[in-house]
Scaffold this motif. Sequence first.
Motif, PDB file in Angstrom:
ATOM      1  N   ALA A  73       9.141  16.081  -2.744  1.00  0.00           N
ATOM      2  CA  ALA A  73       9.253  17.533  -2.832  1.00  0.00           C
ATOM      3  C   ALA A  73       7.967  18.146  -3.388  1.00  0.00           C
ATOM      4  CB  ALA A  73      10.446  17.958  -3.689  1.00  0.00           C
ATOM      5  N   ARG A  74       7.885  19.446  -3.266  1.00  0.00           N
ATOM      6  CA  ARG A  74       6.730  20.144  -3.827  1.00  0.00           C
ATOM      7  C   ARG A  74       6.885  20.257  -5.331  1.00  0.00           C
ATOM      8  NH1 ARG A  74       3.337  22.651  -0.244  1.00  0.00           N
ATOM      9  NH2 ARG A  74       4.097  22.914   1.892  1.00  0.00           N
ATOM     10  N   GLN A  75       5.770  20.185  -6.032  1.00  0.00           N
ATOM     11  CA  GLN A  75       5.762  20.333  -7.475  1.00  0.00           C
ATOM     12  C   GLN A  75       5.540  21.806  -7.838  1.00  0.00           C
ATOM     13  OE1 GLN A  75       6.456  17.389  -9.345  1.00  0.00           O
ATOM     14  NE2 GLN A  75       6.914  16.913  -7.207  1.00  0.00           N
ATOM     15  N   PRO A  76       5.765  22.183  -9.103  1.00  0.00           N
ATOM     16  CA  PRO A  76       5.661  23.596  -9.470  1.00  0.00           C
ATOM     17  C   PRO A  76       4.296  24.225  -9.215  1.00  0.00           C
ATOM     18  CG  PRO A  76       6.785  22.339 -11.177  1.00  0.00           C
ATOM     19  CD  PRO A  76       6.254  21.348 -10.197  1.00  0.00           C
ATOM     20  N   THR A  77       3.230  23.425  -9.336  1.00  0.00           N
ATOM     21  CA  THR A  77       1.877  23.936  -9.123  1.00  0.00           C
ATOM     22  C   THR A  77       1.084  22.933  -8.296  1.00  0.00           C
ATOM     23  OG1 THR A  77       0.930  22.868 -11.085  1.00  0.00           O
ATOM     24  CG2 THR A  77       1.944  25.059 -11.395  1.00  0.00           C
ATOM     25  N   PRO A  78       0.004  23.380  -7.650  1.00  0.00           N
ATOM     26  CA  PRO A  78      -0.842  22.428  -6.916  1.00  0.00           C
ATOM     27  C   PRO A  78      -1.360  21.306  -7.804  1.00  0.00           C
ATOM     28  CG  PRO A  78      -1.381  24.660  -6.258  1.00  0.00           C
ATOM     29  CD  PRO A  78      -0.430  24.780  -7.421  1.00  0.00           C
ATOM     30  N   ASP A  79      -1.764  21.638  -9.032  1.00  0.00           N
ATOM     31  CA  ASP A  79      -2.267  20.593  -9.930  1.00  0.00           C
ATOM     32  C   ASP A  79      -1.200  19.557 -10.246  1.00  0.00           C
ATOM     33  OD1 ASP A  79      -4.872  21.266 -10.110  1.00  0.00           O
ATOM     34  OD2 ASP A  79      -4.751  22.264 -12.043  1.00  0.00           O
ATOM     35  N   ALA A  80       0.043  20.019 -10.412  1.00  0.00           N
ATOM     36  CA  ALA A  80       1.129  19.077 -10.687  1.00  0.00           C
ATOM     37  C   ALA A  80       1.343  18.154  -9.496  1.00  0.00           C
ATOM     38  CB  ALA A  80       2.419  19.836 -11.007  1.00  0.00           C
ATOM     39  N   LEU A 126       0.845  -1.187   0.000  1.00  0.00           N
ATOM     40  CA  LEU A 126       0.000   0.000   0.000  1.00  0.00           C
ATOM     41  C   LEU A 126       0.885   1.243   0.000  1.00  0.00           C
ATOM     42  CD1 LEU A 126      -3.072   0.877   0.292  1.00  0.00           C
ATOM     43  CD2 LEU A 126      -2.532   1.237   2.716  1.00  0.00           C
ATOM     44  N   THR A 127       0.549   2.204  -0.862  1.00  0.00           N
ATOM     45  CA  THR A 127       1.301   3.458  -0.922  1.00  0.00           C
ATOM     46  C   THR A 127       0.396   4.614  -0.542  1.00  0.00           C
ATOM     47  OG1 THR A 127       2.697   2.596  -2.702  1.00  0.00           O
ATOM     48  CG2 THR A 127       2.695   4.982  -2.373  1.00  0.00           C
ATOM     49  N   LEU A 128       0.789   5.344   0.506  1.00  0.00           N
ATOM     50  CA  LEU A 128       0.060   6.525   0.945  1.00  0.00           C
ATOM     51  C   LEU A 128       0.682   7.766   0.331  1.00  0.00           C
ATOM     52  CD1 LEU A 128      -0.218   5.850   4.808  1.00  0.00           C
ATOM     53  CD2 LEU A 128      -1.776   5.097   3.005  1.00  0.00           C
ATOM     54  N   GLY A 129      -0.127   8.811   0.157  1.00  0.00           N
ATOM     55  CA  GLY A 129       0.384  10.084  -0.317  1.00  0.00           C
ATOM     56  C   GLY A 129      -0.045  11.206   0.605  1.00  0.00           C
ATOM     57  N   TYR A 130       0.915  12.065   0.983  1.00  0.00           N
ATOM     58  CA  TYR A 130       0.574  13.255   1.760  1.00  0.00           C
ATOM     59  C   TYR A 130       1.149  14.475   1.060  1.00  0.00           C
ATOM     60  CZ  TYR A 130       0.425  16.921   5.218  1.00  0.00           C
ATOM     61  OH  TYR A 130       0.198  18.134   5.830  1.00  0.00           O
ATOM     62  N   ALA A 131       0.277  15.440   0.760  1.00  0.00           N
ATOM     63  CA  ALA A 131       0.691  16.692   0.132  1.00  0.00           C
ATOM     64  C   ALA A 131       0.253  17.841   1.039  1.00  0.00           C
ATOM     65  CB  ALA A 131       0.058  16.836  -1.249  1.00  0.00           C
ATOM     66  N   GLY A 132       1.216  18.588   1.538  1.00  0.00           N
ATOM     67  CA  GLY A 132       0.872  19.696   2.430  1.00  0.00           C
ATOM     68  C   GLY A 132       2.032  20.065   3.324  1.00  0.00           C
ATOM     69  N   GLY A 133       1.744  20.896   4.309  1.00  0.00           N
ATOM     70  CA  GLY A 133       2.770  21.339   5.237  1.00  0.00           C
ATOM     71  C   GLY A 133       3.033  20.321   6.333  1.00  0.00           C
ATOM     72  N   LEU A 134       4.142  20.517   7.025  1.00  0.00           N
ATOM     73  CA  LEU A 134       4.500  19.647   8.153  1.00  0.00           C
ATOM     74  C   LEU A 134       4.324  20.376   9.474  1.00  0.00           C
ATOM     75  CD1 LEU A 134       7.712  18.048   6.591  1.00  0.00           C
ATOM     76  CD2 LEU A 134       5.425  17.039   6.776  1.00  0.00           C
ATOM     77  N   HIS A 135       3.682  21.535   9.437  1.00  0.00           N
ATOM     78  CA  HIS A 135       3.421  22.322  10.640  1.00  0.00           C
ATOM     79  C   HIS A 135       2.101  21.864  11.264  1.00  0.00           C
ATOM     80  CE1 HIS A 135       1.536  23.888   7.147  1.00  0.00           C
ATOM     81  NE2 HIS A 135       0.915  24.882   7.757  1.00  0.00           N
ATOM     82  N   TRP A 160      -1.045  17.237  -7.255  1.00  0.00           N
ATOM     83  CA  TRP A 160      -2.144  16.274  -7.207  1.00  0.00           C
ATOM     84  C   TRP A 160      -1.996  15.229  -8.296  1.00  0.00           C
ATOM     85  CZ3 TRP A 160      -3.588  16.520  -2.678  1.00  0.00           C
ATOM     86  CH2 TRP A 160      -3.970  17.690  -2.031  1.00  0.00           C
ATOM     87  N   GLN A 161      -1.483  15.632  -9.455  1.00  0.00           N
ATOM     88  CA  GLN A 161      -1.261  14.668 -10.532  1.00  0.00           C
ATOM     89  C   GLN A 161      -0.301  13.574 -10.098  1.00  0.00           C
ATOM     90  OE1 GLN A 161      -2.651  14.764 -13.885  1.00  0.00           O
ATOM     91  NE2 GLN A 161      -1.860  12.666 -13.785  1.00  0.00           N
ATOM     92  N   ARG A 162       0.786  13.975  -9.434  1.00  0.00           N
ATOM     93  CA  ARG A 162       1.761  12.989  -8.953  1.00  0.00           C
ATOM     94  C   ARG A 162       1.146  12.087  -7.893  1.00  0.00           C
ATOM     95  NH1 ARG A 162       7.278  14.168  -9.576  1.00  0.00           N
ATOM     96  NH2 ARG A 162       7.612  12.183  -8.472  1.00  0.00           N
ATOM     97  N   VAL A 163       0.348  12.668  -7.014  1.00  0.00           N
ATOM     98  CA  VAL A 163      -0.321  11.863  -5.979  1.00  0.00           C
ATOM     99  C   VAL A 163      -1.192  10.798  -6.637  1.00  0.00           C
ATOM    100  CG1 VAL A 163      -2.022  11.901  -4.119  1.00  0.00           C
ATOM    101  CG2 VAL A 163      -0.255  13.671  -4.227  1.00  0.00           C
ATOM    102  N   VAL A 164      -1.980  11.201  -7.620  1.00  0.00           N
ATOM    103  CA  VAL A 164      -2.861  10.265  -8.314  1.00  0.00           C
ATOM    104  C   VAL A 164      -2.063   9.168  -9.012  1.00  0.00           C
ATOM    105  CG1 VAL A 164      -4.414  10.073 -10.300  1.00  0.00           C
ATOM    106  CG2 VAL A 164      -4.799  11.840  -8.588  1.00  0.00           C
ATOM    107  N   GLU A 165      -0.958   9.547  -9.622  1.00  0.00           N
ATOM    108  CA  GLU A 165      -0.159   8.580 -10.371  1.00  0.00           C
ATOM    109  C   GLU A 165       0.552   7.575  -9.473  1.00  0.00           C
ATOM    110  OE1 GLU A 165       2.464  11.079 -12.534  1.00  0.00           O
ATOM    111  OE2 GLU A 165       1.006  11.585 -14.092  1.00  0.00           O
TER     112      GLU A 165
END
Length: 219
Positions: free
Chosen positions: A85-92, A30-39, A94-99
């Motif tokens: 790492a962060r991607q250039p845009t939010p959409d980029a 299972l692969t989890l994805g987290y996109a956001g801050g660490l604060h 989310w795209q990586r998260v989905v992939e």
Amino acid sequence: RTIHRPGQNNAVRRDRAVEDPEHLREPGRLTLGYAGGLHYGYGEQLLRLLPALRSTGTRLHLFTDRPQGSVAALARATDVVTWRARQPTPDATWQRVVEECDVVLQPYLNPAGPHAVQYRTHFPSKLGDLLALGRPVLMTGPEDASGIAWCRAHPSSAYCITSEDPAAVAEALLRLRNEPSLRRTFAIGATTASSAFAPAPLRAQLHEHLRRASGLKRR
């Protein structure tokens, strides 16, 4: 096909795993994805999840700034954590998260400690985006955290773990890995719930609240 993010014109492209949430990105893992801050305790909660990740063979992909300071250990936990790492845009992002990911993670610190009031009163602005990805959403945190309370009021929108027992997280990870039908249920539930964040319903709710407030003032 595309996933349209609620309230925005941009979109994230679907692939086979999104069309079929029963398909794991990596067989047997299972692969989890987290996109956001660490604060706000999020990074600290991720640290607390490391034993459960290791015991269940789960991998976490972090789409964040490089972990430093009190959460620097996340960057060193390369056996279970992959820093993207962060991607250039939010959409980029989310795209990586989905992939790359089977499940999307929202990690409230539990117990919340100094973040308790914030969790109760601050609604996670990206929840609509998470739900719209077509992936199961896994949330950890106290029962009164606003995001968890909202998801519990919308059945199957997210798999919520409110227990402070690390074994509860491990059990959830194993179920999500081993039960394809469960992943499908929560993927469909998330997509359905995301409609609540579309512009039209939100505008209607705002107008209704303003109408009621205006009526109270006239009284």
